[in-house]
Every structure is written in structure tokens, then in C-alpha cells.
Design a protein around this motif. Structure first.
Motif, PDB file in Angstrom:
ATOM      1  N   LYS A 127     -21.979  22.244  13.934  1.00  0.00           N
ATOM      2  CA  LYS A 127     -22.360  20.836  14.068  1.00  0.00           C
ATOM      3  C   LYS A 127     -23.185  20.575  15.317  1.00  0.00           C
ATOM      4  O   LYS A 127     -24.071  19.725  15.320  1.00  0.00           O
ATOM      5  N   PHE A 128     -22.872  21.318  16.406  1.00  0.00           N
ATOM      6  CA  PHE A 128     -23.595  21.143  17.671  1.00  0.00           C
ATOM      7  C   PHE A 128     -24.064  22.506  18.167  1.00  0.00           C
ATOM      8  O   PHE A 128     -23.443  23.098  19.057  1.00  0.00           O
ATOM      9  N   GLU A 136     -15.947  14.725  20.316  1.00  0.00           N
ATOM     10  CA  GLU A 136     -15.261  15.088  19.079  1.00  0.00           C
ATOM     11  C   GLU A 136     -14.228  16.190  19.245  1.00  0.00           C
ATOM     12  O   GLU A 136     -13.194  16.176  18.581  1.00  0.00           O
ATOM     13  N   GLU A 155     -22.971  11.009  18.597  1.00  0.00           N
ATOM     14  CA  GLU A 155     -21.773  11.832  18.685  1.00  0.00           C
ATOM     15  C   GLU A 155     -22.068  13.040  19.567  1.00  0.00           C
ATOM     16  O   GLU A 155     -23.162  13.596  19.539  1.00  0.00           O
ATOM     17  N   THR A 156     -21.073  13.448  20.341  1.00  0.00           N
ATOM     18  CA  THR A 156     -21.222  14.621  21.203  1.00  0.00           C
ATOM     19  C   THR A 156     -20.082  15.580  20.935  1.00  0.00           C
ATOM     20  O   THR A 156     -19.011  15.192  20.441  1.00  0.00           O
ATOM     21  N   ALA A 157     -20.284  16.834  21.287  1.00  0.00           N
ATOM     22  CA  ALA A 157     -19.242  17.842  21.111  1.00  0.00           C
ATOM     23  C   ALA A 157     -18.027  17.510  21.966  1.00  0.00           C
ATOM     24  O   ALA A 157     -16.880  17.671  21.541  1.00  0.00           O
ATOM     25  N   ASP A 204     -26.328  23.477  20.109  1.00  0.00           N
ATOM     26  CA  ASP A 204     -26.662  23.550  21.532  1.00  0.00           C
ATOM     27  C   ASP A 204     -25.424  23.627  22.427  1.00  0.00           C
ATOM     28  O   ASP A 204     -25.545  23.830  23.632  1.00  0.00           O
ATOM     29  N   SER A 205     -24.240  23.447  21.841  1.00  0.00           N
ATOM     30  CA  SER A 205     -23.002  23.445  22.629  1.00  0.00           C
ATOM     31  C   SER A 205     -22.316  24.807  22.648  1.00  0.00           C
ATOM     32  O   SER A 205     -21.173  24.911  23.100  1.00  0.00           O
ATOM     33  N   LYS A 206     -22.999  25.825  22.181  1.00  0.00           N
ATOM     34  CA  LYS A 206     -22.401  27.153  22.170  1.00  0.00           C
ATOM     35  C   LYS A 206     -22.089  27.592  23.593  1.00  0.00           C
ATOM     36  O   LYS A 206     -22.902  27.440  24.506  1.00  0.00           O
ATOM     37  N   LEU A 223     -17.659  23.605  15.511  1.00  0.00           N
ATOM     38  CA  LEU A 223     -18.370  23.025  16.648  1.00  0.00           C
ATOM     39  C   LEU A 223     -19.780  23.611  16.746  1.00  0.00           C
ATOM     40  O   LEU A 223     -20.756  22.875  16.934  1.00  0.00           O
TER      41      LEU A 223
END
Length: 283
Positions: A184-185, A42, A37-39, A187-189, A181
Motif C-alpha cells: 500500500k505504501f 494506519e 492516508e499515511t503508513a 515508499d515506506s519500506k 504495508l
């Protein structure tokens, strides 16, 4: 013997096709299950619904809205984005007269040549000129936009899926990054100099929100220039830049379809007439 060989060859190809289908289906299913799953997968959103006067088989451009959209482009978007495929004289299709077009063109500086020295320079635009690039080159564009080159907008609604709806959604979609987000992820900040927008493919844009408030543009027709209204208007304008002959195409299309329908009926009646005397006769 020949028939048996034919049957065997047919069975071989049938088995081969079924095997290939089964193998492909298994690969798709297994890859889908193993794909992490990726940001983006989703949290990316599909464009919002946008209804424009030009939509549908009978739709026509709303020139008043196109003029408002052009005003938004000129006063806001042109600072970063070009319209390299649109000439100033093309604005006549929006309802501007010759004097207005000349005045608009004169408000832009376009590349030119000094007649005395032959050196490159700039001059006031003319009706025959095309909208100029806001930056002299990509290096300057990247330096001013967090290392991103703002795309040309001439064909933007054709280049992006859902066209005008995508542009409208992007312009109105800036928001704070959801806590869910980040949780859950991690690294996607959203990084420094980027802006979260769920309608953009990778969720983060180098472009800051271009439409910020009601004082940004003052419409001459009295329409209140809210962010939502400006986004709709400039989306309609970019629909026109991508397909300026849309109205004429629709006007031409219906008579052509009518002619083809009439020709089809005529051909059917002619066929009936020609073969009328042949009915009941054996070949």
C-alpha cells in the motif's frame, strides 16, 4: 434605548461566536477529509497493556523486579543509553547494600582528571558518581548508531505517553514489516540499518532489537529471562528512575487526604454550630 443597544450588542457577539464555531468545524472536517492516508497513521499501534506492582493508588515498587530491571539495564541497555540523573548511591532504594553499590560503581568508568597532569581521564566510579554516558559526545554516538543518538533513559517513562507500557511494547514489538504495508505504501519500506517496530512513531528504528534471547541475562533469583520478562523488568526499573519517590508520595498522600477530609467535616460542623442560632431569623 439602552436596553435595545444592549440586546443588539449581545446578538452581535452571539452571531460572531456561532460563525467562528461553524468556520472552525468546517475547517477541521475539510482538512480531515483532504488529509492523505499515511503508513504511520494506519500501521502505528498503541502500547500493549502492562501491569506493574507500582500501579494504582496503593501500588508499591517490587524491589526484586527493580533489581532484575537494573541488571538488564546494566548488562544490555547501558552499552548505548545513559542514566545521567541517577547516582549509584540511589540504588540503595532498590535493596542494595553499601558494599554492593561500591562494587557496581567500580564496574563503570566515569570522567575524571589526572591529579598529576590535570588532563581529562577516566577512573573507576564511586557511590557518589552518576551513571556515565556510554559515548564521549553525540558525534561518536551517531557514528555507532546509524546516525541516531540514543536518548537518556532517566525520565523516559515520563517523557513518553503511556510510560512503562510504551517501553515494554517497543522492546517486544520488533517484527518483520507487513507485506500489506509495502504493497500500500511502497515508499515506506524499511531502509538499510533500520528496524520495523509498529510501536514507534514513524515505524522504523535505528536501534536494533536489544533483547534477543534467554541467554542474554542470567537472573540471580532464578527467574527465567525471556524477552518478555526482561522487557517488563527494565520497564519497571525505568519507572523507578523517573519517579524514585513514588512510594513515599503515596504513603504521604493518603494521610494528607484523610486530614483534609477530617478538616472539611470539622469546618462544616463548626459552621452549623455558629449559625445554629441564626436559623429562622430574617436578615
Amino acid at each position: 434605548m439602552t436596553r435595545i443597544i444592549g440586546i443588539l450588542v449581545g446578538l452581535f457577539f452571539t452571531v460572531a461566536v456561532l460563525w467562528a464555531f461553524a468556520t472552525g468545524a468546517y475547517t477541521v472536517i475539510s482538512e480531515g477529509q483532504l488529509k492523505p492516508e499515511t503508513a504511520e497513521h494506519e500501521f502505528h499501534k498503541h502500547p500493549k497493556h502492562l501491569a506493574l506492582a507500582s500501579d494504582g493508588a496503593f501500588g508499591k515498587f517490587d524491589k526484586q523486579q527493580l533489581q532484575r530491571g537494573f541488571q538488564v539495564y546494566k548488562e544490555v541497555c547501558s552499552a548505548c543509553h545513559s542514566l545521567r540523573l541517577v547516582a549509584f548511591r540511589d540504588l540503595a532504594a532498590l535493596g542494595y547494600n553499601e558494599a554492593e553499590i561500591k562494587a557496581i560503581a567500580a564496574g563503570f568508568q566515569v570522567p575524571g582528571v589526572d591529579p598529576n597532569t590535570g588532563e581529562a581521564t577516566t577512573r573507576a566510579g564511586m557511590a557518589t558518581d552518576y551513571f556515565p554516558k556510554p559515548y564521549p559526545n553525540d558525534i561518536a554516538a551517531r557514528a555507532a548508531n546509524n546516525n541516531a543518538v540514543p536518548p537518556d533513559l532517566s525520565l523516559m517513562t515520563k517523557a513518553r505517553h503511556d510510560g512503562a507500557a510504551y517501553v515494554y511494547s517497543l522492546l517486544t514489538g520488533y517484527q518483520k514489516q507487513p507485506a500489506e504495508l509495502i504493497k500500500k505504501f511502497p515508499d515506506s519500506k524499511t531502509g538499510a540499518g533500520l528496524h520495523y517496530n509498529p510501536y514507534f512513531a514513524n515505524l522504523n528504528l535505528a536501534m536494533a532489537p536489544p533483547l534477543t534471547g534467554t541467554d542474554q541475562v542470567t537472573y540471580g533469583d532464578g527467574t527465567k529471562a525471556t524477552v518478555d520478562q526482561m522487557a517488563k523488568d527494565v520497564s519497571a526499573f525505568l519507572t523507578w528512575t523517573a519517579e524514585p519517590k513514588l512510594d513515599k508520595r503515596k504513603q504521604t498522600g493518603w494521610p494528607v487526604l484523610g486530614f483534609l477530609l477530617f478538616a472539611t467535616v470539622l469546618a462544616y460542623l463548626a459552621k452549623q454550630q455558629v449559625w445554629a442560632g441564626k436559623k429562622g431569623k430574617k436578615a
